[in-house]
Design a protein around this motif. Structure first.
Motif, mmCIF file in Angstrom:
data_model
loop_
_atom_site.group_PDB
_atom_site.id
_atom_site.type_symbol
_atom_site.label_atom_id
_atom_site.label_comp_id
_atom_site.label_asym_id
_atom_site.label_seq_id
_atom_site.Cartn_x
_atom_site.Cartn_y
_atom_site.Cartn_z
ATOM 1 N N ILE A 6 -33.289 3.197 43.433
ATOM 2 C CA ILE A 6 -33.036 3.402 44.849
ATOM 3 C C ILE A 6 -33.014 4.901 45.116
ATOM 4 C CG2 ILE A 6 -31.427 3.040 46.759
ATOM 5 C CD1 ILE A 6 -30.253 0.702 44.981
ATOM 6 N N ILE A 8 -32.487 7.549 48.379
ATOM 7 C CA ILE A 8 -32.094 7.703 49.773
ATOM 8 C C ILE A 8 -32.366 9.151 50.168
ATOM 9 C CG2 ILE A 8 -30.198 7.628 51.440
ATOM 10 C CD1 ILE A 8 -28.884 5.542 49.535
ATOM 11 N N ARG A 9 -33.218 9.339 51.171
ATOM 12 C CA ARG A 9 -33.476 10.688 51.667
ATOM 13 C C ARG A 9 -32.495 10.969 52.798
ATOM 14 N NH1 ARG A 9 -39.015 11.075 53.119
ATOM 15 N NH2 ARG A 9 -38.481 10.425 55.228
ATOM 16 N N GLU A 10 -31.620 11.924 52.542
ATOM 17 C CA GLU A 10 -30.616 12.290 53.529
ATOM 18 C C GLU A 10 -31.154 13.312 54.526
ATOM 19 O OE1 GLU A 10 -27.338 13.465 51.055
ATOM 20 O OE2 GLU A 10 -26.844 11.386 50.581
ATOM 21 N N TYR A 40 -39.462 3.674 52.667
ATOM 22 C CA TYR A 40 -39.283 4.481 53.873
ATOM 23 C C TYR A 40 -39.774 3.795 55.145
ATOM 24 C CZ TYR A 40 -38.057 7.819 50.358
ATOM 25 O OH TYR A 40 -37.456 8.430 49.303
ATOM 26 N N HIS A 43 -35.374 1.248 59.192
ATOM 27 C CA HIS A 43 -34.059 1.032 58.579
ATOM 28 C C HIS A 43 -32.959 1.268 59.621
ATOM 29 C CE1 HIS A 43 -34.239 5.406 58.367
ATOM 30 N NE2 HIS A 43 -32.931 5.381 58.278
ATOM 31 N N VAL A 45 -28.802 2.399 59.271
ATOM 32 C CA VAL A 45 -27.643 2.687 58.434
ATOM 33 C C VAL A 45 -26.469 1.898 59.000
ATOM 34 C CG1 VAL A 45 -26.066 4.471 57.622
ATOM 35 C CG2 VAL A 45 -28.508 4.966 57.815
ATOM 36 N N GLU A 50 -25.633 9.103 57.816
ATOM 37 C CA GLU A 50 -27.006 8.838 58.244
ATOM 38 C C GLU A 50 -27.980 9.157 57.121
ATOM 39 O OE1 GLU A 50 -28.395 7.463 61.032
ATOM 40 O OE2 GLU A 50 -26.312 6.938 61.451
ATOM 41 N N ALA A 51 -29.124 8.511 57.150
ATOM 42 C CA ALA A 51 -30.182 8.739 56.174
ATOM 43 C C ALA A 51 -31.509 8.706 56.903
ATOM 44 C CB ALA A 51 -30.147 7.671 55.091
ATOM 45 N N ALA A 54 -35.250 5.348 52.887
ATOM 46 C CA ALA A 54 -34.925 4.914 51.531
ATOM 47 C C ALA A 54 -36.135 4.233 50.906
ATOM 48 C CB ALA A 54 -33.737 3.963 51.548
ATOM 49 N N TYR A 87 -31.716 14.273 48.459
ATOM 50 C CA TYR A 87 -31.834 12.867 48.075
ATOM 51 C C TYR A 87 -30.643 12.412 47.257
ATOM 52 C CZ TYR A 87 -36.785 12.592 49.307
ATOM 53 O OH TYR A 87 -37.971 12.563 49.976
ATOM 54 N N ARG A 88 -30.426 11.124 47.280
ATOM 55 C CA ARG A 88 -29.563 10.446 46.316
ATOM 56 C C ARG A 88 -30.452 9.436 45.617
ATOM 57 N NH1 ARG A 88 -24.138 8.258 48.379
ATOM 58 N NH2 ARG A 88 -23.731 8.480 46.181
#
Length: 105
Positions: A6, A8-10, A40, A43, A45, A50-51, A54, A87-88
């Motif tokens: 996974i 996640i682009r913050e 991506y 989506h 949240v 916020e992101a 993903a 990112y996470r």
């Protein structure tokens, strides 16, 4: 057992670096048993910060996911993603078929 990656682009910091990543990332997937499940798209949240988007990738095993992530070809690409945005990312092991009804521990 199945595993999922996974991302996640913050926040986007440098769109040009993300373009370089987009050009190199497919090469990093070659030879690895990966199934993109969501990348991506639309989506919402529902919890947490916020992101921007993903991605969710499926691998046959935790080891296969790690082998892909740490492969030289993907490491060549990922440096651009990390320069291009905040990112996470994580690898999470799936639930065995016999335990699919068990959600909370």
């Amino acid at each position: 057992m199945t595993a999922y990656v996974i991302f996640i682009r913050e926040k986007t910091n440098d769109p040009e670096e993300l373009k370089l990543y987009s050009a190199k990332a497919p090469i990093g997937l070659e030879g690895h048993p990966v199934t993109p499940l969501a990348v991506y798209g639309v989506h919402e949240v529902i919890e947490g910060p916020e992101a921007e988007g993903a991605a969710l990738l499926e691998f046959p095993s935790f080891e296969e996911a790690k082998a892909w992530y740490y492969s030289p070809a993907y490491q060549d690409a990922v440096q651009h993603r990390l320069k291009g945005g905040t990112y996470r990312g994580m690898i999470i092991e799936g639930i065995p078929k016999e335990e699919k009804g068990v959600f909370f521990e």
